[in-house]
Scaffold this motif. Structure first.
Motif, PDB file in Angstrom:
ATOM      1  N   GLU A   1       0.725  -1.239   0.002  1.00 37.17           N
ATOM      2  CA  GLU A   1       0.017   0.124  -0.093  1.00 37.17           C
ATOM      3  C   GLU A   1       0.776   1.252   0.022  1.00 37.17           C
ATOM      4  N   HIS A   2       1.887   1.356   0.814  1.00 34.35           N
ATOM      5  CA  HIS A   2       2.600   2.713   1.171  1.00 34.35           C
ATOM      6  C   HIS A   2       3.858   2.899   0.315  1.00 34.35           C
TER       7      HIS A   2
ATOM      8  N   LEU B   1       4.437   3.136  -2.900  1.00 35.40           N
ATOM      9  CA  LEU B   1       4.745   4.070  -3.881  1.00 35.40           C
ATOM     10  C   LEU B   1       4.910   5.648  -3.336  1.00 35.40           C
ATOM     11  N   SER B   2       4.243   5.713  -2.309  1.00 32.99           N
ATOM     12  CA  SER B   2       4.532   7.003  -1.432  1.00 32.99           C
ATOM     13  C   SER B   2       6.135   7.123  -1.102  1.00 32.99           C
ATOM     14  N   HIS B   3       6.567   5.979  -0.670  1.00 33.27           N
ATOM     15  CA  HIS B   3       8.059   5.728  -0.315  1.00 33.27           C
ATOM     16  C   HIS B   3       9.038   6.273  -1.637  1.00 33.27           C
ATOM     17  N   LEU B   4       8.453   5.459  -2.805  1.00 31.12           N
ATOM     18  CA  LEU B   4       9.176   5.862  -3.963  1.00 31.12           C
ATOM     19  C   LEU B   4       9.078   7.347  -4.360  1.00 31.12           C
ATOM     20  N   TYR B   5       7.941   7.983  -4.175  1.00 32.52           N
ATOM     21  CA  TYR B   5       7.814   9.178  -4.498  1.00 32.52           C
ATOM     22  C   TYR B   5       8.818  10.169  -3.760  1.00 32.52           C
ATOM     23  N   GLU B   6       8.632   9.968  -2.272  1.00 34.75           N
ATOM     24  CA  GLU B   6       9.578  10.642  -1.185  1.00 34.75           C
ATOM     25  C   GLU B   6      11.123  10.426  -1.717  1.00 34.75           C
ATOM     26  N   ALA B   7      11.683   9.325  -2.235  1.00 32.13           N
ATOM     27  CA  ALA B   7      12.976   9.030  -2.694  1.00 32.13           C
ATOM     28  C   ALA B   7      13.161   9.939  -3.800  1.00 32.13           C
TER      29      ALA B   7
END
Length: 483
Positions: A200-201, A203-209
């Motif tokens: 779930e989360h 892709l938000s980690h990917l965006y943060e990176a």
């Protein structure tokens, strides 16, 4: 339903050598046994249709003609125990850290070459080493690898090995999500009984990176775009999916321009400054001023803006020098050199054909080995010795003698297998696993990854372009609730 299923002489992901389901597959096997043949057929067809309806396709090019295909999907998941996943996770973080330090080094001080750990010619004569365009550039976080796709296999003892590093434009993350979505839709019964690590989360980690790589002089809120070659690219679905899920603008080269070493996106409200480009275009096509003059996909002046530190390009320019199949042989040495550690997950044994004694041995044992072109991917220009005809063996013998540096050889590993359901029956198929490592200020590993399966009976090639398919990959939560 598994009466005729044979595990030996391979390591099987789901069954022991006695044909019993392994402990972490036990619940799955129990539920599966309750389905009738009609249930299985109906669910299999529903799953394939779901991919078709959502337009989840990739393009295969043959004789310059592109054919749209859906990725064949197999519903028997690869299930990984929490203990095994911990080892994979640590091994992937270690490996990508060493590879990143290698990239930082070869584009700056070149200590590893001066110390003779890696032959200088392997780097400097490498077609993906872009000294002119990338040498001396200080990239944000000193991080060249924002996203890596590392391919793992298991041998006949069940031990993991790294087969390949993908550090340029690793694709396939969208399929991880779609495989999970289809599994949840078509086989909800399985999820009721299993505690599986969620995607779930992630892709938000990917965006943060991505945002972590904002150039140092950046204003408050960095603006990032995803640069695609366009709808005719074989991984275009992947680009669209990631841009949508992360809320990023999907742009083509013609949507960007460079003025005074600053990159702008054209929009109906005028020009908007771009700070970070997650690019899905190969280096050669990025900027006609710095690379191929005939590229219509890139942006003129982009490398100049990158050099000045006004824009971040992810993954870094020139990463191909680190995922080359000849450099691959030296990654365990890199880990020892930069990190002073032993590799947690090792390579497959690799023979470098530029070395005379290794070449002579390989030429004498061609029919036992796998030979790969160091510059090719997707299963092309590859010899699988035990399955090759006399003509193919002789053809590769001539190629190796003519350009030995262009090829590596590896033993034919008995790749692990897992059950696949195709054509209304279960049979064992070879599998591998692409693990995605996301690197920003923190390093995270996507729990699971893309399990690829060689769906043709007896085939060893898992690439979708060569008839392979995908499976969902489950990382089981441990009893304490985290993997």
């Amino acid at each position: 339903m598994f009466n005729s299923y044979k595990t030996s002489p391979f390591f099987d992901e789901m069954f022991t050598s006695e044909g019993k389901p392994k402990p972490h597959y036990q619940k799955f096997h129990e539920i599966l046994s309750q389905f009738t043949e009609d249930d299985l057929k109906e669910k299999h067809d529903t799953a394939q249709l779901s991919f078709l309806r959502q337009g989840i396709t990739f393009t295969v090019y043959n004789n310059n003609v592109g054919t749209e295909r859906t990725m064949p999907f197999d519903f028997v998941p690869i299930i990984i125990s929490p203990e095994e996943w911990k080892t994979i996770e640590k091994g992937m973080i270690q490996r990508t850290e060493a590879l990143n330090q290698f990239l930082e080094d070869v584009y700056h001080e070149q200590k590893i070459l001066k110390d003779g750990v890696i032959p200088r010619n392997l780097v400097e004569e490498n077609p993906y080493y872009y000294a002119k365009q990338a040498k001396g550039i200080n990239v944000p976080l000193k991080n060249h690898i924002f996203l890596a796709g590392i391919d793992l296999i298991r041998d006949e003892s069940g031990k993991y090995h790294v087969l390949e590093d993908n550090l340029r434009n690793p694709s396939g993350m969208s399929y991880v999500y779609q495989n999970r979505y289809v599994m949840r839709q078509v086989y909800p019964e399985f999820f009721a009984k299993h505690a599986v690590e969620t995607l779930e989360h992630q892709l938000s980690h990917l965006y943060e990176a991505i945002l972590d790589h904002a150039p140092e002089a950046k204003r408050e809120k960095p603006f990032a775009v995803l640069l695609t070659p366009g709808m005719y690219n074989s991984a275009y679905y992947d680009h669209v999916f990631l841009a949508q899920q992360m809320g990023m603008d999907l742009v083509e080269g013609r949507d960007l321009l460079v003025k005074d070493n600053i990159v702008y996106m054209k929009s109906i409200r005028g020009l908007k400054r771009v700070d970070i480009i997650y690019r899905r275009i190969d280096d050669d096509f990025l900027d006609p001023e710095a690379f191929r003059e005939d590229s219509a996909l890139g942006v003129s002046g982009l490398v100049g803006a990158y050099r000045q530190g006004n824009v971040a390009i992810l993954n870094g320019i020139g990463n191909g020098v680190a995922d080359d199949k000849a450099i691959y042989a030296y990654v365990p040495e890199m880990i020892r050199y930069y990190l002073k550690e032993e590799p947690i997950i090792d390579n497959v044994k690799t023979y470098l054909l530029g070395k005379e004694e290794e070449r002579e041995w390989v030429l004498a044992h061609l029919e036992e080995l796998v030979v790969k072109n160091v510059g090719a991917s997707g299963g092309y220009d590859m010899l699988i010795g035990p399955h090759a005809s006399k003509e193919q063996l002789e053809e590769f013998r001539a190629k190796i003698i003519e350009t030995p540096h262009q090829y590596i050889a590896q033993p034919t590993i008995k790749l692990s297998r897992a059950p696949a359901y195709q054509g209304e029956k279960f049979y064992p198929c070879h599998v591998d696993l692409r693990v995605f490592v996301m690197r920003g200020k923190e390093t995270r590993v996507l729990p699971g990854g893309l399990s690829r399966v060689a769906l043709k009976e007896g085939s060893l090639v898992v690439n979708s372009s060569q008839g392979g398919g995908g499976k969902d990959t489950w990382v089981c939560k441990d009893e304490r609730g985290s993997s």
